[in-house]
Write a protein that holds these residues in place. Structure first.
Motif, PDB file in Angstrom:
ATOM      1  N   ALA A   1       5.151   3.965  -8.903  1.00  0.00           N
ATOM      2  CA  ALA A   1       4.906   2.699  -9.601  1.00  0.00           C
ATOM      3  C   ALA A   1       3.546   2.123  -9.232  1.00  0.00           C
ATOM      4  CB  ALA A   1       6.008   1.697  -9.259  1.00  0.00           C
ATOM      5  N   ILE A   2       3.204   2.236  -7.982  1.00  0.00           N
ATOM      6  CA  ILE A   2       1.896   1.738  -7.543  1.00  0.00           C
ATOM      7  C   ILE A   2       0.777   2.539  -8.205  1.00  0.00           C
ATOM      8  CG2 ILE A   2       0.377   1.530  -5.539  1.00  0.00           C
ATOM      9  CD1 ILE A   2       2.878   0.879  -3.898  1.00  0.00           C
ATOM     10  N   SER A   3       0.982   3.866  -8.331  1.00  0.00           N
ATOM     11  CA  SER A   3      -0.031   4.690  -8.995  1.00  0.00           C
ATOM     12  C   SER A   3      -0.181   4.297 -10.455  1.00  0.00           C
ATOM     13  CB  SER A   3       0.355   6.166  -8.872  1.00  0.00           C
ATOM     14  OG  SER A   3       0.429   6.544  -7.517  1.00  0.00           O
ATOM     15  N   ALA A   4       0.978   4.057 -11.160  1.00  0.00           N
ATOM     16  CA  ALA A   4       0.927   3.645 -12.574  1.00  0.00           C
ATOM     17  C   ALA A   4       0.233   2.292 -12.716  1.00  0.00           C
ATOM     18  CB  ALA A   4       2.340   3.584 -13.148  1.00  0.00           C
TER      19      ALA A   4
ATOM     20  N   PRO B   1      13.345   8.712  -1.056  1.00  0.00           N
ATOM     21  CA  PRO B   1      13.166   8.746  -2.521  1.00  0.00           C
ATOM     22  C   PRO B   1      12.679   7.415  -3.073  1.00  0.00           C
ATOM     23  CG  PRO B   1      15.205   9.826  -1.902  1.00  0.00           C
ATOM     24  CD  PRO B   1      14.696   9.164  -0.676  1.00  0.00           C
ATOM     25  N   ALA B   2      13.229   6.293  -2.544  1.00  0.00           N
ATOM     26  CA  ALA B   2      12.782   4.982  -3.028  1.00  0.00           C
ATOM     27  C   ALA B   2      11.302   4.776  -2.727  1.00  0.00           C
ATOM     28  CB  ALA B   2      13.614   3.879  -2.380  1.00  0.00           C
ATOM     29  N   VAL B   3      10.874   5.220  -1.557  1.00  0.00           N
ATOM     30  CA  VAL B   3       9.464   5.113  -1.221  1.00  0.00           C
ATOM     31  C   VAL B   3       8.619   5.959  -2.155  1.00  0.00           C
ATOM     32  CG1 VAL B   3       7.755   5.611   0.574  1.00  0.00           C
ATOM     33  CG2 VAL B   3       9.916   4.519   1.175  1.00  0.00           C
ATOM     34  N   GLY B   4       9.155   7.135  -2.566  1.00  0.00           N
ATOM     35  CA  GLY B   4       8.436   7.973  -3.525  1.00  0.00           C
ATOM     36  C   GLY B   4       8.295   7.288  -4.870  1.00  0.00           C
ATOM     37  N   ASN B   5       9.401   6.666  -5.374  1.00  0.00           N
ATOM     38  CA  ASN B   5       9.333   5.935  -6.650  1.00  0.00           C
ATOM     39  C   ASN B   5       8.356   4.774  -6.564  1.00  0.00           C
ATOM     40  OD1 ASN B   5      11.252   7.676  -7.730  1.00  0.00           O
ATOM     41  ND2 ASN B   5      12.976   6.391  -7.062  1.00  0.00           N
ATOM     42  N   LEU B   6       8.376   4.070  -5.434  1.00  0.00           N
ATOM     43  CA  LEU B   6       7.460   2.952  -5.255  1.00  0.00           C
ATOM     44  C   LEU B   6       6.008   3.434  -5.288  1.00  0.00           C
ATOM     45  CD1 LEU B   6       6.993  -0.034  -4.659  1.00  0.00           C
ATOM     46  CD2 LEU B   6       7.233   0.468  -2.222  1.00  0.00           C
ATOM     47  N   ASN B   7       5.766   4.587  -4.686  1.00  0.00           N
ATOM     48  CA  ASN B   7       4.415   5.135  -4.727  1.00  0.00           C
ATOM     49  C   ASN B   7       4.003   5.470  -6.157  1.00  0.00           C
ATOM     50  OD1 ASN B   7       4.062   4.958  -1.961  1.00  0.00           O
ATOM     51  ND2 ASN B   7       4.956   6.976  -1.573  1.00  0.00           N
TER      52      ASN B   7
END
Length: 322
Positions: free
Chosen positions: A246-249, A238-244
Protein backbone atom coordinates in the motif's frame (compact mmCIF):
# COMPACT_ATOMS: atom_id res chain seq x y z
CA UNK A 1 139.16 -34.39 69.44
CA UNK A 2 137.25 -37.23 67.98
CA UNK A 3 134.24 -36.48 70.23
CA UNK A 4 134.14 -32.84 69.10
CA UNK A 5 134.42 -33.88 65.48
CA UNK A 6 131.48 -36.22 65.87
CA UNK A 7 129.36 -33.48 67.49
CA UNK A 8 130.16 -31.03 64.71
CA UNK A 9 129.32 -33.61 62.09
CA UNK A 10 126.02 -34.48 63.74
CA UNK A 11 125.13 -30.78 64.11
CA UNK A 12 125.95 -30.13 60.47
CA UNK A 13 123.86 -33.06 59.31
CA UNK A 14 120.93 -31.91 61.47
CA UNK A 15 121.14 -28.36 60.09
CA UNK A 16 121.26 -29.67 56.55
CA UNK A 17 118.22 -31.87 57.15
CA UNK A 18 116.31 -28.94 58.70
CA UNK A 19 117.13 -26.72 55.71
CA UNK A 20 116.04 -29.42 53.28
CA UNK A 21 112.82 -29.89 55.23
CA UNK A 22 112.12 -26.14 55.17
CA UNK A 23 112.81 -25.94 51.44
CA UNK A 24 110.61 -28.93 50.81
CA UNK A 25 107.79 -27.41 52.85
CA UNK A 26 108.05 -24.11 50.96
CA UNK A 27 108.06 -25.98 47.68
CA UNK A 28 104.98 -27.93 48.66
CA UNK A 29 103.25 -24.73 49.74
CA UNK A 30 104.05 -23.07 46.43
CA UNK A 31 103.06 -26.19 44.54
CA UNK A 32 99.74 -26.32 46.37
CA UNK A 33 99.00 -22.64 45.89
CA UNK A 34 100.25 -22.20 42.35
CA UNK A 35 96.70 -22.55 41.01
CA UNK A 36 94.87 -20.83 43.89
CA UNK A 37 92.89 -17.73 42.97
CA UNK A 38 92.02 -14.66 45.00
CA UNK A 39 88.68 -12.87 45.06
CA UNK A 40 87.27 -9.87 46.91
CA UNK A 41 83.85 -9.81 48.55
CA UNK A 42 82.31 -6.52 49.72
CA UNK A 43 79.84 -7.06 52.57
CA UNK A 44 77.48 -4.29 53.68
CA UNK A 45 76.51 -6.30 56.76
CA UNK A 46 78.36 -7.32 59.86
CA UNK A 47 81.11 -9.91 59.33
CA UNK A 48 81.14 -10.93 62.98
CA UNK A 49 82.68 -14.39 63.35
CA UNK A 50 84.77 -14.14 60.17
CA UNK A 51 88.53 -13.84 60.62
CA UNK A 52 91.66 -14.54 58.58
CA UNK A 53 91.91 -18.26 58.19
CA UNK A 54 88.13 -18.83 58.33
CA UNK A 55 86.87 -21.53 56.03
CA UNK A 56 85.44 -20.83 52.58
CA UNK A 57 83.02 -23.42 51.19
CA UNK A 58 81.32 -23.82 47.83
CA UNK A 59 77.90 -25.45 48.21
CA UNK A 60 79.14 -26.93 51.50
CA UNK A 61 82.43 -28.27 50.04
CA UNK A 62 85.62 -26.82 51.64
CA UNK A 63 87.23 -24.74 48.89
CA UNK A 64 89.55 -22.18 50.47
CA UNK A 65 90.05 -19.76 53.32
CA UNK A 66 89.84 -16.10 54.25
CA UNK A 67 93.08 -14.22 53.65
CA UNK A 68 92.33 -10.65 54.74
CA UNK A 69 89.53 -8.54 56.27
CA UNK A 70 89.59 -4.73 56.08
CA UNK A 71 87.41 -1.68 55.54
CA UNK A 72 87.12 -0.41 52.00
CA UNK A 73 88.61 3.06 51.99
CA UNK A 74 86.39 4.37 49.19
CA UNK A 75 83.21 3.51 51.11
CA UNK A 76 83.67 2.57 54.79
CA UNK A 77 80.18 1.09 55.07
CA UNK A 78 81.52 -1.92 53.13
CA UNK A 79 83.84 -4.51 54.63
CA UNK A 80 86.27 -6.08 52.15
CA UNK A 81 86.97 -9.76 52.62
CA UNK A 82 89.68 -11.30 50.42
CA UNK A 83 89.52 -15.05 50.03
CA UNK A 84 91.79 -17.66 48.47
CA UNK A 85 90.00 -20.41 46.54
CA UNK A 86 91.35 -23.57 44.95
CA UNK A 87 91.78 -23.53 41.22
CA UNK A 88 89.29 -26.30 40.54
CA UNK A 89 86.39 -24.48 42.25
CA UNK A 90 83.89 -23.28 39.58
CA UNK A 91 83.67 -19.55 40.38
CA UNK A 92 81.39 -18.64 37.45
CA UNK A 93 79.17 -15.64 36.74
CA UNK A 94 76.11 -15.95 38.96
CA UNK A 95 78.12 -17.10 41.97
CA UNK A 96 77.31 -15.20 45.17
CA UNK A 97 78.85 -15.12 48.63
CA UNK A 98 77.14 -15.12 52.01
CA UNK A 99 78.22 -15.37 55.62
CA UNK A 100 77.10 -18.61 57.20
CA UNK A 101 77.13 -18.01 60.94
CA UNK A 102 76.81 -20.40 63.82
CA UNK A 103 75.85 -20.12 67.47
CA UNK A 104 79.37 -21.19 68.49
CA UNK A 105 80.79 -17.88 67.29
CA UNK A 106 82.71 -19.00 64.19
CA UNK A 107 81.43 -18.12 60.70
CA UNK A 108 82.32 -19.30 57.22
CA UNK A 109 82.01 -17.79 53.74
CA UNK A 110 79.45 -19.75 51.73
CA UNK A 111 79.72 -19.62 47.90
CA UNK A 112 76.97 -20.93 45.62
CA UNK A 113 74.83 -20.12 42.61
CA UNK A 114 77.15 -21.06 39.74
CA UNK A 115 75.31 -21.61 36.43
CA UNK A 116 76.39 -24.33 34.02
CA UNK A 117 77.95 -22.91 30.86
CA UNK A 118 78.50 -19.42 32.32
CA UNK A 119 81.94 -17.83 31.95
CA UNK A 120 84.30 -17.57 34.89
CA UNK A 121 84.44 -14.39 36.94
CA UNK A 122 87.47 -12.47 35.70
CA UNK A 123 88.65 -8.89 35.48
CA UNK A 124 87.73 -7.47 32.06
CA UNK A 125 90.46 -6.32 29.71
CA UNK A 126 88.73 -2.98 29.13
CA UNK A 127 88.31 -0.71 32.14
CA UNK A 128 89.29 -3.36 34.72
CA UNK A 129 89.32 -0.77 37.51
CA UNK A 130 85.49 -0.55 37.51
CA UNK A 131 84.95 -4.31 37.95
CA UNK A 132 88.10 -5.10 39.92
CA UNK A 133 88.91 -2.04 42.08
CA UNK A 134 91.78 -3.83 43.90
CA UNK A 135 93.10 -5.94 41.02
CA UNK A 136 91.25 -9.19 41.75
CA UNK A 137 87.77 -10.33 40.61
CA UNK A 138 84.80 -9.46 42.84
CA UNK A 139 82.16 -11.99 43.94
CA UNK A 140 78.78 -10.33 44.67
CA UNK A 141 77.65 -10.59 48.28
CA UNK A 142 74.19 -11.40 49.55
CA UNK A 143 72.63 -11.51 52.98
CA UNK A 144 71.71 -14.99 53.98
CA UNK A 145 71.72 -17.66 56.60
CA UNK A 146 72.16 -16.82 60.24
CA UNK A 147 73.85 -13.53 59.38
CA UNK A 148 70.72 -12.20 57.68
CA UNK A 149 68.65 -13.42 60.62
CA UNK A 150 70.94 -11.70 63.11
CA UNK A 151 70.88 -8.48 61.05
CA UNK A 152 67.11 -8.48 61.01
CA UNK A 153 66.84 -9.48 64.68
CA UNK A 154 66.49 -5.89 66.03
CA UNK A 155 63.65 -5.14 63.61
CA UNK A 156 62.03 -8.47 64.42
CA UNK A 157 62.28 -7.80 68.16
CA UNK A 158 60.77 -4.34 67.68
CA UNK A 159 57.83 -5.81 65.77
CA UNK A 160 57.37 -8.51 68.42
CA UNK A 161 57.37 -5.84 71.11
CA UNK A 162 54.75 -3.80 69.21
CA UNK A 163 52.64 -6.92 68.70
CA UNK A 164 52.89 -7.77 72.38
CA UNK A 165 51.76 -4.28 73.40
CA UNK A 166 48.79 -4.41 71.06
CA UNK A 167 47.81 -7.85 72.33
CA UNK A 168 48.03 -6.51 75.87
CA UNK A 169 45.74 -3.60 74.98
CA UNK A 170 43.36 -5.95 73.16
CA UNK A 171 43.13 -8.29 76.14
CA UNK A 172 42.61 -5.50 78.72
CA UNK A 173 39.87 -5.63 81.34
CA UNK A 174 37.40 -3.57 79.30
CA UNK A 175 37.99 -5.57 76.11
CA UNK A 176 37.74 -8.82 78.03
CA UNK A 177 34.32 -7.76 79.32
CA UNK A 178 33.27 -6.88 75.74
CA UNK A 179 34.53 -10.21 74.45
CA UNK A 180 32.66 -12.03 77.22
CA UNK A 181 29.46 -10.16 76.25
CA UNK A 182 29.97 -11.08 72.57
CA UNK A 183 30.43 -14.73 73.50
CA UNK A 184 27.29 -14.63 75.68
CA UNK A 185 25.28 -13.04 72.87
CA UNK A 186 26.60 -15.65 70.46
CA UNK A 187 25.55 -18.39 72.88
CA UNK A 188 22.01 -16.95 73.17
CA UNK A 189 21.77 -16.62 69.40
CA UNK A 190 22.86 -20.23 68.95
CA UNK A 191 20.21 -21.37 71.45
CA UNK A 192 17.51 -19.29 69.72
CA UNK A 193 18.45 -20.77 66.37
CA UNK A 194 18.35 -24.26 67.85
CA UNK A 195 14.87 -23.58 69.27
CA UNK A 196 13.65 -22.25 65.93
CA UNK A 197 15.11 -25.16 64.03
CA UNK A 198 11.73 -26.66 62.95
CA UNK A 199 10.43 -23.26 61.81
CA UNK A 200 13.60 -22.64 59.83
CA UNK A 201 13.25 -26.08 58.21
CA UNK A 202 9.60 -25.33 57.28
CA UNK A 203 10.62 -21.96 55.84
CA UNK A 204 13.32 -23.61 53.78
CA UNK A 205 10.78 -26.16 52.49
CA UNK A 206 8.36 -23.38 51.51
CA UNK A 207 11.19 -21.54 49.84
CA UNK A 208 12.03 -24.65 47.86
CA UNK A 209 8.38 -25.00 46.74
CA UNK A 210 8.30 -21.30 45.77
CA UNK A 211 11.45 -21.73 43.71
CA UNK A 212 9.90 -24.73 41.94
CA UNK A 213 6.76 -22.72 41.16
CA UNK A 214 8.90 -19.87 39.90
CA UNK A 215 10.68 -22.33 37.61
CA UNK A 216 7.35 -23.61 36.26
CA UNK A 217 6.17 -20.02 35.70
CA UNK A 218 9.37 -19.24 33.86
CA UNK A 219 8.84 -22.29 31.66
CA UNK A 220 5.28 -21.14 30.85
CA UNK A 221 6.58 -17.66 30.04
CA UNK A 222 9.05 -19.28 27.66
CA UNK A 223 6.26 -21.19 25.96
CA UNK A 224 4.19 -17.98 25.69
CA UNK A 225 7.16 -16.24 24.11
CA UNK A 226 7.45 -19.07 21.57
CA UNK A 227 3.74 -18.78 20.74
CA UNK A 228 4.09 -15.01 20.33
CA UNK A 229 7.00 -15.50 17.97
CA UNK A 230 4.93 -17.95 15.91
CA UNK A 231 2.01 -15.51 15.79
CA UNK A 232 4.25 -12.73 14.65
CA UNK A 233 5.75 -14.95 11.98
CA UNK A 234 2.37 -16.16 10.64
CA UNK A 235 0.02 -13.12 10.95
CA UNK A 236 1.99 -9.96 11.35
CA UNK A 237 4.49 -10.55 8.59
CA UNK A 238 1.79 -10.87 5.80
CA UNK A 239 0.10 -7.71 7.14
CA UNK A 240 3.43 -5.94 7.06
CA UNK A 241 3.85 -7.10 3.45
CA UNK A 242 0.42 -5.70 2.47
CA UNK A 243 1.23 -2.45 4.24
CA UNK A 244 4.46 -2.21 2.28
CA UNK A 245 2.51 -2.74 -0.94
CA UNK A 246 0.00 0.00 0.00
CA UNK A 247 2.83 2.37 0.79
CA UNK A 248 4.41 1.59 -2.60
CA UNK A 249 1.07 2.27 -4.39
CA UNK A 250 0.62 5.55 -2.50
CA UNK A 251 4.14 6.55 -3.43
CA UNK A 252 3.42 5.87 -7.10
CA UNK A 253 0.18 7.94 -6.85
CA UNK A 254 2.09 10.84 -5.34
CA UNK A 255 4.61 10.65 -8.15
CA UNK A 256 1.77 10.72 -10.74
CA UNK A 257 0.09 13.69 -8.99
CA UNK A 258 3.41 15.55 -8.96
CA UNK A 259 3.76 14.92 -12.71
CA UNK A 260 0.17 16.14 -13.36
CA UNK A 261 0.73 19.31 -11.35
CA UNK A 262 3.92 19.88 -13.28
CA UNK A 263 2.06 19.57 -16.59
CA UNK A 264 -0.78 21.92 -15.45
CA UNK A 265 1.56 24.54 -14.02
CA UNK A 266 1.95 26.56 -17.34
CA UNK A 267 -1.89 26.79 -17.81
CA UNK A 268 -2.31 27.90 -14.23
CA UNK A 269 0.30 30.57 -14.68
CA UNK A 270 -1.44 31.87 -17.86
CA UNK A 271 -4.83 31.83 -16.10
CA UNK A 272 -3.46 33.80 -13.16
CA UNK A 273 -1.78 36.38 -15.40
CA UNK A 274 -4.47 36.99 -18.07
CA UNK A 275 -7.87 35.52 -17.19
CA UNK A 276 -8.02 36.68 -13.60
CA UNK A 277 -7.45 40.42 -14.44
CA UNK A 278 -10.10 40.29 -17.20
CA UNK A 279 -12.55 38.59 -14.89
CA UNK A 280 -11.92 41.33 -12.34
CA UNK A 281 -12.67 44.04 -14.91
CA UNK A 282 -15.85 42.21 -15.93
CA UNK A 283 -17.02 42.03 -12.35
CA UNK A 284 -16.42 45.77 -11.93
CA UNK A 285 -18.46 46.55 -15.08
CA UNK A 286 -21.23 44.27 -13.84
CA UNK A 287 -21.27 46.16 -10.57
CA UNK A 288 -21.63 49.50 -12.38
CA UNK A 289 -24.43 48.08 -14.56
CA UNK A 290 -26.20 46.75 -11.51
CA UNK A 291 -25.99 50.18 -9.89
CA UNK A 292 -27.47 51.84 -12.99
CA UNK A 293 -30.28 49.34 -13.17
CA UNK A 294 -31.02 49.91 -9.52
CA UNK A 295 -31.30 53.66 -10.19
CA UNK A 296 -33.70 53.11 -13.09
CA UNK A 297 -35.83 50.77 -11.07
CA UNK A 298 -36.00 53.29 -8.26
CA UNK A 299 -37.10 56.04 -10.65
CA UNK A 300 -39.80 53.80 -12.15
CA UNK A 301 -41.00 52.99 -8.73
CA UNK A 302 -41.29 56.62 -7.67
CA UNK A 303 -42.57 58.42 -10.79
CA UNK A 304 -43.62 55.80 -13.25
CA UNK A 305 -42.61 56.01 -16.87
CA UNK A 306 -42.65 59.84 -16.75
CA UNK A 307 -40.01 59.70 -14.10
CA UNK A 308 -37.61 58.45 -16.70
CA UNK A 309 -38.48 61.24 -19.25
CA UNK A 310 -39.07 64.52 -17.40
CA UNK A 311 -37.99 66.14 -14.25
CA UNK A 312 -39.78 65.18 -11.09
CA UNK A 313 -42.98 67.13 -10.20
CA UNK A 314 -42.59 69.80 -7.55
CA UNK A 315 -45.04 69.73 -4.62
CA UNK A 316 -47.95 72.33 -4.57
CA UNK A 317 -47.39 75.44 -2.52
CA UNK A 318 -49.99 76.23 0.08
CA UNK A 319 -49.69 79.47 2.05
CA UNK A 320 -49.80 79.32 5.70
CA UNK A 321 -52.99 80.42 7.44
CA UNK A 322 -52.76 83.25 9.91
Amino acid sequence: METRSNHVLVGAVVLILIAVLVLFTVWLARLGTSEDREYDIFFKQSVDGVSPGSSVTFSGVPSGQVKEIAFWKEDPQFVRVRIIVKGDVPILEGTTAAILGSFTGGSTIQLDGAVKGAPAIRCPEQNPRAACPLGVPVIPAKAGGLGALLNSAPRLLERLSTLTERLTELLGDRNQASIAGILANTDRLSRALADRGPEIAATLAETRITIQKAGAAAEQIGQLAGTTNTLLAEDVRPAVGNLNKAISAAQRSMETLDATIGDARPGLQSFSKKTIPEAGQLIQDLRQMAAALSSVAEKLDQGGATGLIGAPKLPDYEPKKK
